[in-house]
Design a protein around this motif. Sequence first.
Motif, PDB file in Angstrom:
ATOM      1  N   GLY A 148       0.782  -1.229   0.000  1.00 30.58           N
ATOM      2  CA  GLY A 148       0.000   0.000   0.000  1.00 30.58           C
ATOM      3  C   GLY A 148       0.810   1.272   0.000  1.00 30.58           C
ATOM      4  O   GLY A 148       0.256   2.370  -0.005  1.00 30.58           O
ATOM      5  N   GLY A 149       2.135   1.153   0.013  1.00 29.33           N
ATOM      6  CA  GLY A 149       2.983   2.338  -0.008  1.00 29.33           C
ATOM      7  C   GLY A 149       3.031   3.038   1.346  1.00 29.33           C
ATOM      8  O   GLY A 149       2.318   2.684   2.287  1.00 29.33           O
ATOM      9  N   ILE A 150       3.889   4.037   1.445  1.00 30.37           N
ATOM     10  CA  ILE A 150       4.031   4.837   2.662  1.00 30.37           C
ATOM     11  C   ILE A 150       4.001   6.303   2.263  1.00 30.37           C
ATOM     12  O   ILE A 150       4.791   6.742   1.425  1.00 30.37           O
ATOM     13  CB  ILE A 150       5.352   4.517   3.394  1.00 30.37           C
ATOM     14  N   SER A 151       3.112   7.057   2.849  1.00 31.60           N
ATOM     15  CA  SER A 151       2.969   8.464   2.483  1.00 31.60           C
ATOM     16  C   SER A 151       3.997   9.330   3.205  1.00 31.60           C
ATOM     17  O   SER A 151       4.534   8.950   4.252  1.00 31.60           O
ATOM     18  CB  SER A 151       1.561   8.957   2.821  1.00 31.60           C
ATOM     19  N   VAL A 152       4.252  10.495   2.646  1.00 29.57           N
ATOM     20  CA  VAL A 152       5.126  11.470   3.298  1.00 29.57           C
ATOM     21  C   VAL A 152       4.536  11.873   4.649  1.00 29.57           C
ATOM     22  O   VAL A 152       5.264  12.078   5.627  1.00 29.57           O
ATOM     23  CB  VAL A 152       5.326  12.701   2.392  1.00 29.57           C
ATOM     24  N   LYS A 153       3.219  11.961   4.707  1.00 29.10           N
ATOM     25  CA  LYS A 153       2.542  12.312   5.957  1.00 29.10           C
ATOM     26  C   LYS A 153       2.860  11.299   7.058  1.00 29.10           C
ATOM     27  O   LYS A 153       3.077  11.669   8.222  1.00 29.10           O
ATOM     28  CB  LYS A 153       1.036  12.380   5.718  1.00 29.10           C
ATOM     29  N   THR A 154       2.897  10.025   6.694  1.00 23.62           N
ATOM     30  CA  THR A 154       3.229   8.978   7.669  1.00 23.62           C
ATOM     31  C   THR A 154       4.661   9.126   8.162  1.00 23.62           C
ATOM     32  O   THR A 154       4.940   9.006   9.360  1.00 23.62           O
ATOM     33  CB  THR A 154       3.036   7.587   7.039  1.00 23.62           C
TER      34      THR A 154
END
Length: 232
Positions: A148-154
């Motif tokens: 699912g990927g990793i967001s910059v926000k995370t």
Amino acid sequence: MRQYRKVNHSLAGGGHKKSPKRLQSLWRGFQYKLMIIIKYLGKSIKSYLKYYQEVPPYFEGNCPECDHKLYRHGKYFRSAITKKKIRWIPIYRWLCSPCGKTFSLLPDFLLPYQVHNGKILQHAWILRYMKKKSFAQIQSIISNNETGGISVKTIKRWERFWKQKESDLINLLNRGLVELSSDSTILFMTKQLSNQQTFLYLLEKLWKILHPDRPYPFCGFFPWINQLINKI
């Protein structure tokens, strides 16, 4: 008859050797702020599931709040994201009857309220503080579409979490070294270092005192950090 698997619960981390009594006394001075007890329960999700998929770990700890005996109190499942997979693992719970509080026994390769395992967070930490990568660069390096990927926000949320704990962790390591080491130059050496460099320097020094016969886990020091975070 219900079966249990025994596991060594060392406060010093790694789950193999007991920490010195003086350091154990130091750790007790820090209160648990979460209803979570973090212990070594295997090096990875794979080894954890091998032993504890159906059988709970053997645990004889006392309540961090009132020091009464804890009793097993069921389990729940939570997701754990590795570099390539999303796994669902059982988390076992213990109940303190006198104070009515329930505690989850969390393996130290998972941080509280974080779905990504410690190896991913450690990789992001090294990229951010040691290699000076931007949030976008970190995202491109550690993200995997299969999970699912990793967001910059995370990643920014991870940094905020770290910043909240950073000073207390450094103070904890400083106090441990003052208690256990006769080398007066250790703390002097940190004056020229950044907070992150200081933290890594002190962490390795304390590890070598507690585990003189074991190599420092450069590739997996976040589980030990996780145990320390649970004490502040």
